[in-house]
Design a protein around this motif. Structure first.
Motif, PDB file in Angstrom:
ATOM      1  N   ALA A 344     -16.162   9.228   4.633  1.00 46.67           N
ATOM      2  CA  ALA A 344     -17.421   8.492   4.454  1.00 46.67           C
ATOM      3  C   ALA A 344     -17.495   7.255   5.342  1.00 46.67           C
ATOM      4  N   GLY A 345     -16.402   6.914   6.024  1.00 42.56           N
ATOM      5  CA  GLY A 345     -16.402   5.760   6.915  1.00 42.56           C
ATOM      6  C   GLY A 345     -16.298   4.436   6.200  1.00 42.56           C
ATOM      7  N   LYS A 346     -15.621   4.411   5.048  1.00 39.66           N
ATOM      8  CA  LYS A 346     -15.512   3.197   4.253  1.00 39.66           C
ATOM      9  C   LYS A 346     -14.062   2.743   4.142  1.00 39.66           C
ATOM     10  N   PRO A 347     -13.827   1.434   4.115  1.00 37.78           N
ATOM     11  CA  PRO A 347     -12.463   0.931   3.922  1.00 37.78           C
ATOM     12  C   PRO A 347     -12.016   1.080   2.472  1.00 37.78           C
ATOM     13  N   SER A 348     -10.717   1.055   2.262  1.00 39.98           N
ATOM     14  CA  SER A 348     -10.130   1.295   0.943  1.00 39.98           C
ATOM     15  C   SER A 348      -9.347   0.095   0.433  1.00 39.98           C
ATOM     16  N   VAL A 349      -9.288  -0.004  -0.884  1.00 37.99           N
ATOM     17  CA  VAL A 349      -8.322  -0.845  -1.589  1.00 37.99           C
ATOM     18  C   VAL A 349      -7.590   0.103  -2.526  1.00 37.99           C
ATOM     19  N   ILE A 350      -6.316   0.352  -2.256  1.00 41.34           N
ATOM     20  CA  ILE A 350      -5.566   1.353  -3.014  1.00 41.34           C
ATOM     21  C   ILE A 350      -4.670   0.679  -4.049  1.00 41.34           C
ATOM     22  N   VAL A 351      -4.792   1.164  -5.284  1.00 41.83           N
ATOM     23  CA  VAL A 351      -3.935   0.732  -6.393  1.00 41.83           C
ATOM     24  C   VAL A 351      -3.101   1.951  -6.780  1.00 41.83           C
ATOM     25  N   ALA A 352      -1.881   2.021  -6.279  1.00 43.31           N
ATOM     26  CA  ALA A 352      -1.072   3.232  -6.401  1.00 43.31           C
ATOM     27  C   ALA A 352      -0.286   3.266  -7.703  1.00 43.31           C
ATOM     28  N   ASN A 353      -0.188   4.467  -8.256  1.00 43.55           N
ATOM     29  CA  ASN A 353       0.612   4.703  -9.454  1.00 43.55           C
ATOM     30  C   ASN A 353       1.968   5.309  -9.122  1.00 43.55           C
ATOM     31  N   ILE A 354       2.013   6.182  -8.096  1.00 42.29           N
ATOM     32  CA  ILE A 354       3.222   6.921  -7.759  1.00 42.29           C
ATOM     33  C   ILE A 354       3.466   6.848  -6.252  1.00 42.29           C
ATOM     34  N   SER A 355       4.625   7.353  -5.842  1.00 42.24           N
ATOM     35  CA  SER A 355       5.049   7.182  -4.451  1.00 42.24           C
ATOM     36  C   SER A 355       4.136   7.895  -3.462  1.00 42.24           C
ATOM     37  N   GLU A 356       3.607   9.073  -3.806  1.00 37.61           N
ATOM     38  CA  GLU A 356       2.721   9.764  -2.881  1.00 37.61           C
ATOM     39  C   GLU A 356       1.469   8.933  -2.597  1.00 37.61           C
ATOM     40  N   GLN A 357       0.960   8.266  -3.629  1.00 36.79           N
ATOM     41  CA  GLN A 357      -0.206   7.410  -3.441  1.00 36.79           C
ATOM     42  C   GLN A 357       0.149   6.181  -2.601  1.00 36.79           C
ATOM     43  N   GLU A 358       1.363   5.691  -2.740  1.00 34.41           N
ATOM     44  CA  GLU A 358       1.812   4.590  -1.882  1.00 34.41           C
ATOM     45  C   GLU A 358       1.859   5.045  -0.421  1.00 34.41           C
ATOM     46  N   HIS A 359       2.237   6.302  -0.204  1.00 30.46           N
ATOM     47  CA  HIS A 359       2.234   6.854   1.161  1.00 30.46           C
ATOM     48  C   HIS A 359       0.840   6.766   1.772  1.00 30.46           C
ATOM     49  N   TRP A 360      -0.179   7.177   1.020  1.00 30.14           N
ATOM     50  CA  TRP A 360      -1.536   7.132   1.557  1.00 30.14           C
ATOM     51  C   TRP A 360      -1.993   5.696   1.789  1.00 30.14           C
ATOM     52  N   GLY A 361      -1.599   4.794   0.894  1.00 31.12           N
ATOM     53  CA  GLY A 361      -1.933   3.391   1.115  1.00 31.12           C
ATOM     54  C   GLY A 361      -1.338   2.864   2.406  1.00 31.12           C
ATOM     55  N   GLY A 362      -0.096   3.270   2.681  1.00 33.49           N
ATOM     56  CA  GLY A 362       0.543   2.852   3.925  1.00 33.49           C
ATOM     57  C   GLY A 362      -0.118   3.453   5.151  1.00 33.49           C
ATOM     58  N   GLU A 363      -0.544   4.722   5.059  1.00 35.63           N
ATOM     59  CA  GLU A 363      -1.208   5.373   6.186  1.00 35.63           C
ATOM     60  C   GLU A 363      -2.513   4.653   6.541  1.00 35.63           C
ATOM     61  N   LEU A 364      -3.323   4.365   5.536  1.00 33.93           N
ATOM     62  CA  LEU A 364      -4.608   3.707   5.806  1.00 33.93           C
ATOM     63  C   LEU A 364      -4.405   2.273   6.277  1.00 33.93           C
ATOM     64  N   ARG A 365      -3.418   1.600   5.731  1.00 31.06           N
ATOM     65  CA  ARG A 365      -3.113   0.234   6.165  1.00 31.06           C
ATOM     66  C   ARG A 365      -2.692   0.241   7.630  1.00 31.06           C
ATOM     67  N   HIS A 366      -1.878   1.225   8.016  1.00 29.71           N
ATOM     68  CA  HIS A 366      -1.432   1.343   9.407  1.00 29.71           C
ATOM     69  C   HIS A 366      -2.609   1.558  10.349  1.00 29.71           C
ATOM     70  N   LEU A 367      -3.630   2.260   9.881  1.00 32.77           N
ATOM     71  CA  LEU A 367      -4.826   2.493  10.699  1.00 32.77           C
ATOM     72  C   LEU A 367      -5.767   1.288  10.716  1.00 32.77           C
ATOM     73  N   GLY A 368      -5.513   0.328   9.869  1.00 32.36           N
ATOM     74  CA  GLY A 368      -6.357  -0.863   9.824  1.00 32.36           C
ATOM     75  C   GLY A 368      -7.631  -0.691   9.018  1.00 32.36           C
ATOM     76  N   ILE A 369      -7.616   0.238   8.053  1.00 32.64           N
ATOM     77  CA  ILE A 369      -8.837   0.495   7.279  1.00 32.64           C
ATOM     78  C   ILE A 369      -8.583   0.362   5.775  1.00 32.64           C
ATOM     79  N   ALA A 370      -7.574  -0.423   5.404  1.00 30.44           N
ATOM     80  CA  ALA A 370      -7.297  -0.639   3.986  1.00 30.44           C
ATOM     81  C   ALA A 370      -6.640  -1.998   3.802  1.00 30.44           C
ATOM     82  N   ALA A 371      -6.848  -2.553   2.612  1.00 25.56           N
ATOM     83  CA  ALA A 371      -6.179  -3.792   2.250  1.00 25.56           C
ATOM     84  C   ALA A 371      -4.702  -3.524   1.991  1.00 25.56           C
ATOM     85  N   LYS A 372      -3.932  -4.570   1.826  1.00 24.10           N
ATOM     86  CA  LYS A 372      -2.528  -4.430   1.464  1.00 24.10           C
ATOM     87  C   LYS A 372      -2.419  -3.649   0.157  1.00 24.10           C
ATOM     88  N   LEU A 373      -1.483  -2.708   0.123  1.00 28.17           N
ATOM     89  CA  LEU A 373      -1.305  -1.848  -1.043  1.00 28.17           C
ATOM     90  C   LEU A 373      -1.048  -2.660  -2.302  1.00 28.17           C
TER      91      LEU A 373
END
Length: 441
Positions: A344-373
């Motif tokens: 959708a072309g929108k930035p994210s704020v990820i609140v992770a519960n488990i390690s796989e979700q932390e992985h996605w938070g790190g991926e988006l952060r690396h791309l510059g399209i998410a806040a700090k996990l």
């Protein structure tokens, strides 16, 4: 030439089911006869899905959990910091109780199909396919567990091929110690020798493995075998399970500035006490951030929350239709939600519960399209509000998200997956007794 009889089996939450449902629809449209078998951890909604001509839908042992069990598992998972122990606990409580029923369904599916396709956790289908001599396609919803000499499982920093190889070897040994007993129990039941590696012999099919991740988020590594392909996000707008946009939501969107969408997806507690705490966190964060918000909750009224001019509580909404009209999305970091937000072309704020979700938070952060996990076990309303404001006050982040979303919209993951499957198996899988030679990993 007639199509194939294809069996598909998946397990998990909506984010694990919807991509396989989209793939089933794509394969049906390509002229195949498809049977999709669903086991939902947390929902009975799939019992009401109507099959269409060429697509049969069956539901097995769903929902696996009652709301009280979901809340208990959520509390336990939040408190486990070791990702392997966390994964083992979730599988023990959410997968193992219905493993035998899923294995029975998998064996029936193999008996009626030319080709079978499974969610990568669906080792009952992998075992059944090997025993029946059916070609098997694995669908990965994350690329976090694909070994390569060009990356490693602990982060982004490059350490060199030798170090990467050693880290993957260690990771696979740890995974085998925690998980390999599951498929090997079933293999023993049907007279197959034990598997030696959960990743390369169970999760990754040597016939064809599809990484159902956008190439914008997952780059194919040079040492991956030809049997492992990145097909893209398995998305198909307008699926019946998505539902329609509620009238109240349309009115809210039209009444003011674009809001922030807030959802914990399948990780939103179902019990009233747990959901009340989650709603307090999200509501206070939205107010502190000074933004309009849509907060997804199945029981906001029962929890004592009522919609206002600036905050709308809704039970459900089709994310693919709503996210483009929002400024940003606060979410749990599930694979499906992560890619829907990015599409959708929108930035994210990820609140992770488990390690796989932390992985996605790190991926988006690396791309510059998410806040700090943020992590669910420790996040506060103030901390979440700060992250929301950082995203809303960063036009460069929004611009990056819009550019990546525009590129993703040029992709068609379902079409690519269907093309890969048809090209490799059409006219071959149905041949009686044919042995498809896998590639070594």
């Amino acid at each position: 030439m007639s199509g194939m009889k294809i069996g598909i089996q998946t397990w998990g939450s909506h984010g694990d089911i919807r991509p396989l449902l989209a793939l089933a629809e794509g394969l049906r449209a390509a002229g195949n006869e498809v049977h999709l078998v669903i086991t939902s951890v947390d929902s009975g909604a799939y019992h009401g899905l109507e099959s269409t001509p060429g697509l049969r839908i069956s539901v097995v042992a769903s929902p696996v959990l009652v709301p009280e069990q979901e809340e208990q598992i959520g509390r336990i998972a939040y408190g486990i910091r070791n990702p392997l122990k966390q994964m083992a606990t979730i599988l023990r409580m959410c997968f193992a109780p219905v493993e035998d029923l899923m294995f029975e369904a998998a064996q029936r599916l193999c008996a009626e199909s030319d080709l079978v396709i499974g969610h990568y956790f669906m080792h009952p289908l992998q075992v059944a396919a090997e025993k029946a001599g059916r070609p098997y396609v694995s669908v990965l919803l994350s690329h976090a567990a694909i070994p390569s000499d060009f990356n490693h499982p602990l982060g982004k920093a490059a350490l060199g091929k030798t170090a990467h190889r050693l880290l993957w070897r260690l990771m696979r040994r740890l995974l085998n110690g925690v998980l390999l007993h599951y498929p090997n129990r079933l293999r023993a039941q049907v007279g197959l020798p034990p598997a030696r590696d959960i990743v390369t012999e169970v999760w990754l099919s040597q016939h064809l493995t599809l990484a159902a991740v956008s190439p914008r988020l997952c780059r194919r590594q040079p040492d991956w075998p030809a049997s492992l392909q990145v097909c893209g996000f398995l998305d198909m707008p307008g699926l019946a399970i998505d539902g329609a946009i509620p009238a109240a939501l349309t009115a809210f969107l039209d009444a003011g500035d674009a809001p922030v969408y807030m959802s914990f997806g399948s990780w939103m507690p179902k019990d009233i006490a747990g959901q009340t705490r989650a709603l307090q966190l999200l509501t206070q964060a939205a107010r502190r951030a000074g933004c309009r918000a849509i907060i997804q909750s199945h029981a906001a009224g029962a929890c004592g929350f009522a919609s206002t001019r600036d905050i709308l509580y809704i039970a459900t909404a089709p994310h693919q239709a709503i996210f483009p009209r929002c400024r940003a999305v606060v979410h749990h970091g599930g694979a499906g939600t992560t890619q829907a937000v990015t599409l959708a072309g929108k930035p994210s704020v990820i609140v992770a519960n488990i390690s796989e979700q932390e992985h996605w938070g790190g991926e988006l952060r690396h791309l510059g399209i998410a806040a700090k996990l943020a992590k669910r076990r420790s996040v506060s309303a103030a901390g979440l509000a700060k992250r929301i404001r950082q995203v809303l006050d960063a036009p460069e982040m929004t611009a990056k998200a819009e550019a990546i979303g525009a590129a993703m919209r040029e992709e068609n993951g379902v079409a690519e997956a269907v093309e890969q499957i048809m090209r490799r198996f059409h006219g071959r899988a149905a041949a009686a007794g044919e042995s498809l030679q896998p590639e070594a990993l």
